[in-house]
Write a protein that holds these residues in place. Sequence first.
Motif, short mmCIF file in Angstrom:
data_model
loop_
_atom_site.label_atom_id
_atom_site.label_comp_id
_atom_site.label_asym_id
_atom_site.label_seq_id
_atom_site.Cartn_x
_atom_site.Cartn_y
_atom_site.Cartn_z
N CYS A 28 0.82 -1.21 0.00
CA CYS A 28 0.00 0.00 0.00
C CYS A 28 0.86 1.26 0.00
O CYS A 28 0.52 2.24 -0.66
N PHE A 33 -2.31 -0.87 -4.57
CA PHE A 33 -3.50 -1.16 -3.75
C PHE A 33 -4.23 -2.43 -4.19
O PHE A 33 -4.65 -3.23 -3.35
N PHE A 37 -4.84 -5.48 -1.67
CA PHE A 37 -6.17 -5.92 -1.24
C PHE A 37 -6.45 -7.37 -1.64
O PHE A 37 -7.21 -8.07 -0.96
N CYS A 60 -4.05 0.86 4.71
CA CYS A 60 -4.15 0.84 3.24
C CYS A 60 -5.24 1.79 2.75
O CYS A 60 -5.04 2.53 1.79
N TYR A 61 -6.38 1.76 3.42
CA TYR A 61 -7.46 2.67 3.01
C TYR A 61 -7.07 4.13 3.26
O TYR A 61 -7.41 5.01 2.47
N TYR A 62 -6.35 4.39 4.33
CA TYR A 62 -5.88 5.75 4.59
C TYR A 62 -4.96 6.21 3.45
O TYR A 62 -5.12 7.31 2.92
N LYS A 64 -4.87 5.16 0.51
CA LYS A 64 -5.66 5.26 -0.73
C LYS A 64 -6.53 6.52 -0.73
O LYS A 64 -7.08 6.91 -1.76
N ASP A 66 -9.28 6.87 1.28
CA ASP A 66 -10.64 6.53 1.68
C ASP A 66 -10.69 6.56 3.21
O ASP A 66 -10.56 5.53 3.88
N LYS A 69 -13.42 4.43 5.32
CA LYS A 69 -13.08 3.02 5.50
C LYS A 69 -11.90 2.85 6.44
O LYS A 69 -11.84 1.91 7.23
N ALA A 70 -10.94 3.77 6.37
CA ALA A 70 -9.79 3.70 7.27
C ALA A 70 -10.27 3.76 8.72
O ALA A 70 -9.86 2.95 9.55
#
Length: 199
Positions: A28, A33, A37, A60-62, A64, A66, A69-70
């Motif tokens: 990530c 990504f 994932f 990973c969501y952070y 990205k 998002d 979701k993070a």
Amino acid sequence: SIAVISTPRLEETLKDNNDPLSKIVIGCYQGKFEEAFINVDKIYSQFKNNPSYWNQVGTCYYLKGDYSKAILFFNKSRDLDSKYLPPVNNLGVVYQKQGRYQRALSAFKKAYDLNAFAITPAYNLARLYLQFGIVSKAEPILTGLYKKSSEDIQVANALATVNLIKNDFMGAISIYSALPKEQITKPEVGLNYSLALKL
């Protein structure tokens, strides 16, 4: 912390690392990504009760971008172990990025209270204080961190910034002159060092 590691060093770390959780977060940080994932899904059944797994997913969501979701996955990690420090600190990072400074402050304080010897949450708390000019609260934290880790460029720069704000230019110069020369070439360090020398 991983963000300051160069891409070649990340790739070298990944090559020699068999830990599936590390592979996810390094992927990530490299911006891979989709691949990361896929790895998240592959190890779900093995790690679904591991708070570190959910913290890495949140990271990973952070990365990205998002943040919703993070936050969801950092909280999932906390649900599994309320004393596990990384997701508490990481919530503060997300809130700070969103401009939700009171929540960030609360998360950093909680992470700091969980382990006052952990460098990252202490640094994040001090930097948030410094962002709002609360030098009296930032300085003791940064001084303690500098005593433990004077070679940490971020800690050194933050403490030198405190000295600049307090008009202690020689104190700032003393910190900067102790750093390796290659660190001085970084703009966020070199500019402050130049300002201290000028003043």
